[in-house]
Motif scaffolding. Sequence first.
Motif, PDB file in Angstrom:
ATOM      1  N   ALA A   1       0.831  -1.205   0.000  1.00  0.00           N
ATOM      2  CA  ALA A   1       0.000   0.000   0.000  1.00  0.00           C
ATOM      3  C   ALA A   1       0.862   1.250   0.000  1.00  0.00           C
ATOM      4  O   ALA A   1       0.542   2.245  -0.666  1.00  0.00           O
TER       5      ALA A   1
ATOM      6  N   ALA B   1       2.336   1.813  -3.462  1.00  0.00           N
ATOM      7  CA  ALA B   1       1.349   2.259  -4.441  1.00  0.00           C
ATOM      8  C   ALA B   1       0.919   3.703  -4.219  1.00  0.00           C
ATOM      9  O   ALA B   1       0.391   4.346  -5.124  1.00  0.00           O
ATOM     10  N   ASP B   2       1.145   4.207  -3.019  1.00  0.00           N
ATOM     11  CA  ASP B   2       0.725   5.570  -2.690  1.00  0.00           C
ATOM     12  C   ASP B   2       1.849   6.266  -1.930  1.00  0.00           C
ATOM     13  O   ASP B   2       2.047   6.016  -0.736  1.00  0.00           O
TER      14      ASP B   2
ATOM     15  N   THR C   1       2.120   9.033  -0.588  1.00  0.00           N
ATOM     16  CA  THR C   1       1.713   9.761   0.616  1.00  0.00           C
ATOM     17  C   THR C   1       1.585   8.832   1.824  1.00  0.00           C
ATOM     18  O   THR C   1       1.557   9.291   2.971  1.00  0.00           O
ATOM     19  N   ALA C   2       1.516   7.521   1.561  1.00  0.00           N
ATOM     20  CA  ALA C   2       1.385   6.558   2.659  1.00  0.00           C
ATOM     21  C   ALA C   2       2.737   6.136   3.213  1.00  0.00           C
ATOM     22  O   ALA C   2       2.802   5.484   4.253  1.00  0.00           O
TER      23      ALA C   2
END
Length: 259
Positions: A204, A207-208, A210-211
């Motif tokens: 996750a 894929a992001d 910001t995470a």
Amino acid sequence: MRRFLASLIFVFGLVAQTGFAQEGPSKAEIVRILGEIPTLPGMRESIEQSGYAGENLDLAMAQMKRMLGDRQIANHIAERILAAGRGDWQNAQAAQGLLQPLLDLGMGHLAPSELVYFFKVEQVVVEALGKRDFGLIFKNRLPANEVARRTAETAGRLNTPALKEYYRIQYKAAKLGATRAPKQLSSAMQERVSEEIAAALSAAAEADPTAEAALAAFERLESVSNAQACAAGKFFLDVVMKMEPKARHEALLVLSVSE
């Protein structure tokens, strides 16, 4: 995997403050006192001050009466209180929470759909808290009575059907905890599921972008701010709840059953 979600038992804080001051109370006496707690003067007003109103207030009062008036649940609590009086500190520690240990014992026996619903409601509630409170809960640094009090105030604002279903599942978990042996998970399963959760968190984050910060905070919770821990907690919950059904159920089992 750290267990951080607090059960939304509004009666926890109230019951924990109720004294069993008489020396050497009998089991029957403790059960009687527990059953009378919902009728104590000012109890309804106390629940109302926590943010409950209308149907939700009625549901909260009914849930307290149902939980503490249930003979099997009350007997289990009474046994722990008596064990505490004998200096059995393992049971004494469990007795401090009164209802929480029963939920811990019963959660693993819930149907997959019930376990998911229970966690979804708790996710809604804890994410509605301020960053400081959520961060402290996720870092396991907020006293249990404060967790109960603050989450209760948020739970009181749930829509009535959601609260009713949540209470149904909560009661079922407590009953299962009082009548069944604890759910046993093998070390191999716990290790496998922990690895799957870790892999899902990493995927996750990749894929992001910001995470990435949330994952970094999750990996060093003891040293991050409450706001960062809050972000990590929301990230963790979101990832776990979006796992495939079978993997999600196993993850929630590990979170529920593992200490």
